[in-house]
Design a protein around this motif. Sequence first.
Motif, short mmCIF file in Angstrom:
data_model
loop_
_atom_site.label_atom_id
_atom_site.label_comp_id
_atom_site.label_asym_id
_atom_site.label_seq_id
_atom_site.Cartn_x
_atom_site.Cartn_y
_atom_site.Cartn_z
N UNK A 150 25.45 -10.42 15.93
CA UNK A 150 26.41 -10.63 14.84
C UNK A 150 25.76 -10.44 13.48
N UNK A 151 24.52 -10.93 13.32
CA UNK A 151 23.85 -10.81 12.03
C UNK A 151 23.41 -9.38 11.74
N UNK A 152 23.22 -8.57 12.76
CA UNK A 152 22.85 -7.16 12.54
C UNK A 152 24.02 -6.39 11.94
N UNK A 153 25.24 -6.86 12.19
CA UNK A 153 26.43 -6.23 11.59
C UNK A 153 27.10 -7.30 10.73
N UNK A 154 26.78 -7.32 9.47
CA UNK A 154 27.18 -8.41 8.59
C UNK A 154 28.68 -8.69 8.66
N UNK A 155 29.46 -7.63 8.77
CA UNK A 155 30.90 -7.80 8.83
C UNK A 155 31.34 -8.62 10.03
N UNK A 156 30.63 -8.48 11.14
CA UNK A 156 30.96 -9.24 12.35
C UNK A 156 30.73 -10.74 12.10
N UNK A 157 29.59 -11.06 11.50
CA UNK A 157 29.27 -12.47 11.21
C UNK A 157 30.33 -13.07 10.28
N UNK A 158 30.65 -12.34 9.24
CA UNK A 158 31.62 -12.84 8.26
C UNK A 158 33.00 -12.98 8.89
N UNK A 159 33.33 -12.09 9.82
CA UNK A 159 34.63 -12.17 10.49
C UNK A 159 34.72 -13.43 11.34
N UNK A 160 33.65 -13.78 12.06
CA UNK A 160 33.65 -15.00 12.86
C UNK A 160 33.71 -16.23 11.96
N UNK A 161 33.00 -16.19 10.83
CA UNK A 161 33.04 -17.31 9.88
C UNK A 161 34.46 -17.53 9.37
N UNK A 162 35.16 -16.43 9.11
CA UNK A 162 36.52 -16.52 8.57
C UNK A 162 37.55 -16.84 9.63
N UNK A 182 30.67 -21.95 16.66
CA UNK A 182 31.61 -22.55 15.72
C UNK A 182 30.87 -23.44 14.70
N UNK A 183 29.94 -24.26 15.20
CA UNK A 183 29.19 -25.14 14.32
C UNK A 183 28.22 -24.35 13.44
N UNK A 184 27.57 -23.33 14.01
CA UNK A 184 26.59 -22.55 13.26
C UNK A 184 27.24 -21.75 12.14
N UNK A 185 28.33 -21.04 12.44
CA UNK A 185 28.99 -20.23 11.41
C UNK A 185 29.70 -21.11 10.39
N UNK A 186 30.20 -22.27 10.84
CA UNK A 186 30.86 -23.18 9.91
C UNK A 186 29.88 -23.82 8.94
N UNK A 187 28.66 -24.12 9.43
CA UNK A 187 27.67 -24.77 8.58
C UNK A 187 26.93 -23.79 7.69
N UNK A 188 26.60 -22.59 8.22
CA UNK A 188 25.77 -21.64 7.48
C UNK A 188 26.41 -20.25 7.44
N UNK A 189 27.53 -20.11 6.73
CA UNK A 189 28.17 -18.79 6.66
C UNK A 189 27.31 -17.73 5.97
N UNK A 190 26.36 -18.19 5.14
CA UNK A 190 25.49 -17.24 4.43
C UNK A 190 24.21 -16.91 5.17
#
Length: 408
Positions: free
Chosen positions: A260-272, A370-378
Motif C-alpha cells: 500500500x505504501x509503495x502506491x501512495x494513492x492506495x494508502x490514502x484510499x484505505x485511510x479515506x 484499520x487502526x494503523x491507517x486511522x492512527x498514522x494516515x501520513x
Amino acid sequence: MDDDQDHGEEALFGNSFLRDTHAVQARLCALAPVHRAVAPNGAQVWVVLRYDDAQAAFTDPRLSKDAAGLRAALAAKLGESARGVALTRLVMPHMLHSDPPDHTRMRRLVVKAFTRRQIESLRPRITEFARALLDRLGGRSEADLVAEYAFPLPTMVISELIGVPLEDQERFRGWSDDFARGGDPGEQARAAGRITSYLAGRLPVVRAEPKDDLLSELVRAHDDDDDRLNDEELLGTVLLLMVAGHETSANLIANGTLALLRERGRWESVCAEPESLPGVIEELLRFDGPGTMASLRFTTAEVEIGGVAIPAGEIVLIGLSSANRDPARFRDPDRLDPRREPKAHLAFGHGIHFCAGAQLARMEAEIAFRELTGRFPGMRLAAAPDRLSWRPSLLFRGLHALPVAPGP
C-alpha cells in the motif's frame, strides 16, 4: 556460486527468489507448469506453478500429507544429515500432516473448538492490543513495523486464544519468534520443543481449571470425545495453530503495508475509506500474500500435473505466489487492484486443508490496518523498497524489517 544467476534447478531458491518471488516464479511459470528445483536443505522437489494445476494438486489424494510418509520421503532425500534429521522432527502429527480419515477426525475436533463465536469474541482484545502497540510509535521519527507491530500483534492474539497466562507471555513470545524466524531446522526444532514442553506442562492446570480458551477446548476434545486427539496430536495441533496463525497474520500485515505504501494513492484510499478493507485484504493476499509455497506433500503414486509425470515418492510443493499471479487466471496480475474480480486466490490453500485460521487472519488484518491507517494516515516508507530484505524461508514470504516514518 552466484545465486542471482540462473543455475537451472538451484535458481528457484537463490537470492533473487527471496527478493522478488513473483518475478522468478512468473518466469518459471512461462517456461513450464511444473519446475524441478533444489530446496535450501538440498532436497530435490517439484514445484507446481500455475493456478489450475495448483488447485487440482490441492485436491489430488495421490499427493499425501501423512506425517510418517513425509518423514520417510524427507529421509530418503536428505539421508542422515543433522539438517535432515532436524527437518523431519518438525513434521509433527496434526491435521496439516495427515490424510483422511485421521485428517477428518482432527479437523472436526479443531473446528469444534475454534468456533466463529470464539474468534469474534477476540475482536475487542485484538483492537486493544493493536492500539497499545501503536501508542509506542506515536511521536517517533522512524520505527520498524515488523518488529514493533506486525510480529508482536499476532503473538499477543495467539497467547490470548490458547490461554497463556500473562506472566508467561514474554518467554512464550520469544519461543514463537525463534520458531517463526528460524531459518535453520535445528533452531526451529529446539523452539518447537520448548513450546510443546511448556504446553504439556500446562495440561494438568487446564484440566483442573478449564477456561474459555482454545487449549481448554482441545483438552476437552482430547479427554471426552470418542474420536479424541492423542497427546501428540493435541500438542502438534496447538503448535500448528500458533505458528501458522502467527506467520500468516504477521506477514500479511507487513507485506500489505509495504504494498500500500509503495502506491501512495492506495494508502490514502484505505485511510479515506476504511470500509473498503475486506476487499483490499483479499487483494493483498493475492498480490503479495504471507506464503510462498504450500506445505510439503509427497506422491504415493505417479501423478501427471500439467502434462509432467512426477514419479512416486517425490516431494511436491505448490507455488502460491505464482498461482496467485497466473495471467491465465488473473488479468494484469502484477497490478494491485482491490476491486479485482474474481477474488479466488489460493493464499489460504484449497480443499480439505484450507487454512482453519483464515477467518482469524482476516479479522486480525482488518483490525490491524484499520487502526494503523486511522492512527498514522501520513505514514511513509523510511527505506527504498529495493533495499528491503526477505527472510529465507521455503514456505513463508516475510520481511526482516519494514522501516517506516509514522508521521504525526
